[in-house]
Motif scaffolding. Structure first.
Motif, PDB file in Angstrom:
ATOM      1  N   SER A 199      30.975  45.775  47.634  1.00 35.19           N
ATOM      2  CA  SER A 199      32.405  45.976  47.440  1.00 35.19           C
ATOM      3  C   SER A 199      32.638  46.488  46.025  1.00 35.19           C
ATOM      4  O   SER A 199      32.052  45.954  45.072  1.00 35.19           O
ATOM      5  CB  SER A 199      33.160  44.666  47.655  1.00 35.19           C
ATOM      6  OG  SER A 199      32.898  44.136  48.948  1.00 35.19           O
ATOM      7  N   PRO A 200      33.460  47.513  45.845  1.00 31.15           N
ATOM      8  CA  PRO A 200      33.671  48.049  44.502  1.00 31.15           C
ATOM      9  C   PRO A 200      34.308  47.033  43.559  1.00 31.15           C
ATOM     10  O   PRO A 200      34.119  47.089  42.357  1.00 31.15           O
ATOM     11  CB  PRO A 200      34.596  49.249  44.745  1.00 31.15           C
ATOM     12  CG  PRO A 200      35.238  48.980  46.071  1.00 31.15           C
ATOM     13  CD  PRO A 200      34.224  48.233  46.873  1.00 31.15           C
ATOM     14  N   LYS A 201      35.065  46.092  44.127  1.00 29.00           N
ATOM     15  CA  LYS A 201      35.696  45.044  43.339  1.00 29.00           C
ATOM     16  C   LYS A 201      36.145  43.952  44.304  1.00 29.00           C
ATOM     17  O   LYS A 201      36.184  44.157  45.525  1.00 29.00           O
ATOM     18  CB  LYS A 201      36.883  45.587  42.549  1.00 29.00           C
ATOM     19  CG  LYS A 201      37.947  46.229  43.409  1.00 29.00           C
ATOM     20  CD  LYS A 201      39.068  46.804  42.558  1.00 29.00           C
ATOM     21  CE  LYS A 201      40.129  47.469  43.446  1.00 29.00           C
ATOM     22  NZ  LYS A 201      41.245  48.014  42.633  1.00 29.00           N
ATOM     23  N   PRO A 202      36.522  42.783  43.806  1.00 29.38           N
ATOM     24  CA  PRO A 202      37.015  41.734  44.703  1.00 29.38           C
ATOM     25  C   PRO A 202      38.273  42.190  45.434  1.00 29.38           C
ATOM     26  O   PRO A 202      38.985  43.086  44.968  1.00 29.38           O
ATOM     27  CB  PRO A 202      37.322  40.576  43.750  1.00 29.38           C
ATOM     28  CG  PRO A 202      36.464  40.821  42.565  1.00 29.38           C
ATOM     29  CD  PRO A 202      36.387  42.319  42.428  1.00 29.38           C
ATOM     30  N   PRO A 203      38.558  41.598  46.594  1.00 32.80           N
ATOM     31  CA  PRO A 203      39.740  41.998  47.358  1.00 32.80           C
ATOM     32  C   PRO A 203      41.021  41.868  46.532  1.00 32.80           C
ATOM     33  O   PRO A 203      41.241  40.860  45.855  1.00 32.80           O
ATOM     34  CB  PRO A 203      39.738  41.021  48.539  1.00 32.80           C
ATOM     35  CG  PRO A 203      38.314  40.594  48.683  1.00 32.80           C
ATOM     36  CD  PRO A 203      37.766  40.572  47.292  1.00 32.80           C
TER      37      PRO A 203
ATOM     38  N   TRP B   4      38.974  38.646  53.809  1.00 28.41           N
ATOM     39  CA  TRP B   4      37.834  38.569  52.880  1.00 28.41           C
ATOM     40  C   TRP B   4      36.498  38.777  53.585  1.00 28.41           C
ATOM     41  O   TRP B   4      35.475  38.995  52.927  1.00 28.41           O
ATOM     42  CB  TRP B   4      37.823  37.208  52.177  1.00 28.41           C
ATOM     43  CG  TRP B   4      39.054  36.934  51.369  1.00 28.41           C
ATOM     44  CD1 TRP B   4      39.890  37.846  50.800  1.00 28.41           C
ATOM     45  CD2 TRP B   4      39.609  35.648  51.055  1.00 28.41           C
ATOM     46  NE1 TRP B   4      40.922  37.224  50.147  1.00 28.41           N
ATOM     47  CE2 TRP B   4      40.776  35.868  50.279  1.00 28.41           C
ATOM     48  CE3 TRP B   4      39.248  34.334  51.340  1.00 28.41           C
ATOM     49  CZ2 TRP B   4      41.570  34.841  49.797  1.00 28.41           C
ATOM     50  CZ3 TRP B   4      40.028  33.298  50.867  1.00 28.41           C
ATOM     51  CH2 TRP B   4      41.179  33.546  50.110  1.00 28.41           C
ATOM     52  N   HIS B   5      36.488  38.657  54.901  1.00 29.41           N
ATOM     53  CA  HIS B   5      35.233  38.772  55.665  1.00 29.41           C
ATOM     54  C   HIS B   5      34.540  40.099  55.337  1.00 29.41           C
ATOM     55  O   HIS B   5      35.155  41.172  55.354  1.00 29.41           O
ATOM     56  CB  HIS B   5      35.520  38.693  57.167  1.00 29.41           C
ATOM     57  CG  HIS B   5      34.311  38.871  58.017  1.00 29.41           C
ATOM     58  ND1 HIS B   5      33.363  37.880  58.185  1.00 29.41           N
ATOM     59  CD2 HIS B   5      33.886  39.934  58.754  1.00 29.41           C
ATOM     60  CE1 HIS B   5      32.415  38.328  58.997  1.00 29.41           C
ATOM     61  NE2 HIS B   5      32.705  39.570  59.353  1.00 29.41           N
ATOM     62  N   GLY B   6      33.260  40.024  55.029  1.00 32.69           N
ATOM     63  CA  GLY B   6      32.478  41.214  54.740  1.00 32.69           C
ATOM     64  C   GLY B   6      32.455  41.618  53.279  1.00 32.69           C
ATOM     65  O   GLY B   6      31.740  42.568  52.925  1.00 32.69           O
ATOM     66  N   THR B   7      33.205  40.925  52.426  1.00 34.06           N
ATOM     67  CA  THR B   7      33.177  41.224  50.997  1.00 34.06           C
ATOM     68  C   THR B   7      31.783  40.941  50.450  1.00 34.06           C
ATOM     69  O   THR B   7      31.245  39.847  50.653  1.00 34.06           O
ATOM     70  CB  THR B   7      34.214  40.365  50.241  1.00 34.06           C
ATOM     71  OG1 THR B   7      35.524  40.681  50.726  1.00 34.06           O
ATOM     72  CG2 THR B   7      34.144  40.613  48.743  1.00 34.06           C
ATOM     73  N   VAL B   8      31.176  41.902  49.762  1.00 34.24           N
ATOM     74  CA  VAL B   8      29.832  41.758  49.200  1.00 34.24           C
ATOM     75  C   VAL B   8      29.929  41.949  47.685  1.00 34.24           C
ATOM     76  O   VAL B   8      30.304  43.019  47.209  1.00 34.24           O
ATOM     77  CB  VAL B   8      28.845  42.782  49.793  1.00 34.24           C
ATOM     78  CG1 VAL B   8      27.460  42.604  49.174  1.00 34.24           C
ATOM     79  CG2 VAL B   8      28.775  42.630  51.311  1.00 34.24           C
ATOM     80  N   LEU B   9      29.590  40.902  46.951  1.00 31.46           N
ATOM     81  CA  LEU B   9      29.664  40.915  45.493  1.00 31.46           C
ATOM     82  C   LEU B   9      28.427  40.240  44.917  1.00 31.46           C
ATOM     83  O   LEU B   9      27.694  39.522  45.613  1.00 31.46           O
ATOM     84  CB  LEU B   9      30.917  40.171  45.001  1.00 31.46           C
ATOM     85  CG  LEU B   9      32.276  40.731  45.435  1.00 31.46           C
ATOM     86  CD1 LEU B   9      33.376  39.729  45.133  1.00 31.46           C
ATOM     87  CD2 LEU B   9      32.553  42.057  44.742  1.00 31.46           C
ATOM     88  N   SER B  10      28.215  40.443  43.636  1.00 30.31           N
ATOM     89  CA  SER B  10      27.110  39.769  42.944  1.00 30.31           C
ATOM     90  C   SER B  10      27.292  38.259  43.003  1.00 30.31           C
ATOM     91  O   SER B  10      28.420  37.747  43.011  1.00 30.31           O
ATOM     92  CB  SER B  10      27.070  40.236  41.483  1.00 30.31           C
ATOM     93  OG  SER B  10      26.281  39.358  40.694  1.00 30.31           O
ATOM     94  N   VAL B  11      26.177  37.536  43.044  1.00 30.03           N
ATOM     95  CA  VAL B  11      26.218  36.073  43.004  1.00 30.03           C
ATOM     96  C   VAL B  11      27.030  35.586  41.812  1.00 30.03           C
ATOM     97  O   VAL B  11      27.762  34.590  41.903  1.00 30.03           O
ATOM     98  CB  VAL B  11      24.785  35.500  42.939  1.00 30.03           C
ATOM     99  CG1 VAL B  11      24.810  34.015  42.619  1.00 30.03           C
ATOM    100  CG2 VAL B  11      24.040  35.757  44.237  1.00 30.03           C
TER     101      VAL B  11
END
Length: 437
Positions: free
Chosen positions: A203-207, A160-167
């Motif tokens: 990230s285009p979507k969660p992992p 999951w490290h580095g996953t970038v998503l909206s708050v």
């Protein structure tokens, strides 16, 4: 020669306030599973604490350690003799209140103290972090998952490290760290400029995880839960936001039909109690900012109560049915109140212009149980009166369907607690006020 500036670390105020709020509900449990998931956000508990009267000691000692920056070794040295004196130490046979059976249980030990310390410190810091995240998400709308990249880190957490998503992405509801016992992961809040500067990409979507979610059943209670892989049972929730879940729930009611909001305190007593606790922590934070002469916050909205059914029915009968049943307050108004109270500002009649801090902290209670409620025919607003500690009469002015811009610069229409102060009781007998109840 100019002396070198000396910088001193500041205590984590939001984390301390989160821990203090949980401490208002000391809840003895036999198993950590007796309070599950985000239930822990509103209580303070230690497993196997039933019957030992240790929760107050453990909570206050952890609060002091967090405020003073104490280490685990210092905390362990201070709390161990207290627990030993009360008999909460070593292995003992104790009664399981659910099954009625005597079981051998591990009470206090250095290993258990490490778990208690680590868990409460991480959860409290997460709650404080998320209080800041929710307050600033309009300007910094992205979160990046950050795992410690060493041989102690779980494989899923490294993934999951580095996953970038909206708050506001739902993935954080179940994957916001900490994600298990002794989890060291955290989140980094970012804006668009940060993404570009550090080379991070959304990230285009969660992992993805092809594995089905795991199901667990507690044989003691029969409770079944579903937990994602990589998350320990009991940790599949946002432990940071759990500390403010009552305020979040009341915020959602702002867009609901007013009669639904009016009924909320009747169907959920916990909601009203917890909203008050979260509100008081927020007020104390604002006062600390004012005392430190920090820049004044702008347009943050905070729900503090609801328009009850009696007042709602009266407004509807008068053709003034409000768009929302929620009563809110803005941080810039609070700053005005705190500033005027600090300066002891008075109106032309010599009455204080603002509620003092003690009464301001009682605002949710005042709105829930006022002495009386009036309609101010001059200002087209509700007046909630209460009795302060002196012969004066306190009042809070709530403007109905008030339009204001929030921190996102969106125009919102709510019932806003706009001002508060004190009057002589005789002031409310004039023709300016129509009594509602």
């Amino acid at each position: 020669m100019v002396p070198e500036p000396r910088l001193e670390p500041l205590p984590p105020k939001e984390a301390i306030q989160a821990l203090e709020a949980r401490g208002r509900r000391l809840h003895e449990t036999f198993s950590y599973k007796d309070a599950w998931g985000d239930e822990h956000g509103g209580i303070f508990t230690v497993a196997k604490s039933t019957g030992f009267d240790i929760l107050g000691d453990v909570h206050s000692s952890l609060r002091d350690a967090l405020a003073e920056g104490g280490t685990f070794d210092q905390w362990k040295k201070d709390i161990t003799p207290v627990l030993q004196e009360k008999g909460w130490w070593g292995k003992q046979e104790i009664l399981d209140p659910v099954t009625g059976q005597l079981v051998e249980a591990q009470l206090g030990s250095p290993r258990r103290l490490r778990t208690i310390y680590d868990t409460n410190m991480r959860v409290s810091r997460a709650a404080g972090h998320w209080a800041v995240i929710d307050r600033t998400k309009a300007r910094r709308p992205w979160l990046r998952y950050v795992a410690v990249q060493d041989d102690r880190t779980r494989a899923d957490h490294k993934h999951w490290h580095g996953t970038v998503l909206s708050v506001d992405d739902p993935w954080w509801d179940s994957h916001a760290p900490p994600n298990g016992w002794h989890c060291r992961c955290t989140v980094q809040q970012l804006n668009d400029r940060d993404l570009k500067r550090y080379g991070h990409e959304l990230s285009p979507k969660p992992p993805d995880d092809p594995r089905p979610a795991r199901r667990f059943r507690d044989p003691r209670t029969g409770r079944e839960v579903t937990v994602p892989y990589g998350v320990d049972p009991g940790w599949g929730h946002n432990s940071g936001r759990a500390a403010n879940r009552a305020t979040t729930a009341l915020t959602k009611l702002a867009a609901a039909p007013p009669d639904l909001a009016a009924a909320a305190p009747l169907v959920n007593r916990y909601l009203t109690e917890q909203v008050g606790a979260e509100y008081r922590a927020w007020i104390k934070t604002l006062k600390a900012q004012l005392d430190a002469k920090m820049p004044r916050p702008r347009h943050q909205l905070r729900p503090v109560g609801v328009v009850d059914s009696v007042v709602l029915n009266w407004l509807t009968a008068q053709g003034r049915a409000p768009a929302s049943g929620v009563v809110a307050i803005f941080d810039d108004d609070v700053f005005h109140w705190l500033r005027d109270a600090k300066k002891a500002a008075v109106n032309k009649l010599g009455q204080p212009k603002a509620l003092d801090l003690a009464d301001l902290l009682r605002l949710p209670e005042i709105l829930r149980t006022p002495d009386a409620v009036y309609w101010d025919t001059n200002k087209d607003g509700l007046i909630y009166t209460f009795q302060p500690a002196d012969p004066r009469k306190g009042k809070v002015v709530v403007l109905v369907d008030c339009e204001r811009k929030d921190d996102k610069r969106d125009v919102v229409t709510l019932n806003v607690a706009r001002t508060g102060g004190y009057e002589l009781p005789s002031a409310f007998t004039s023709g300016q006020y129509d009594k509602i109840k």
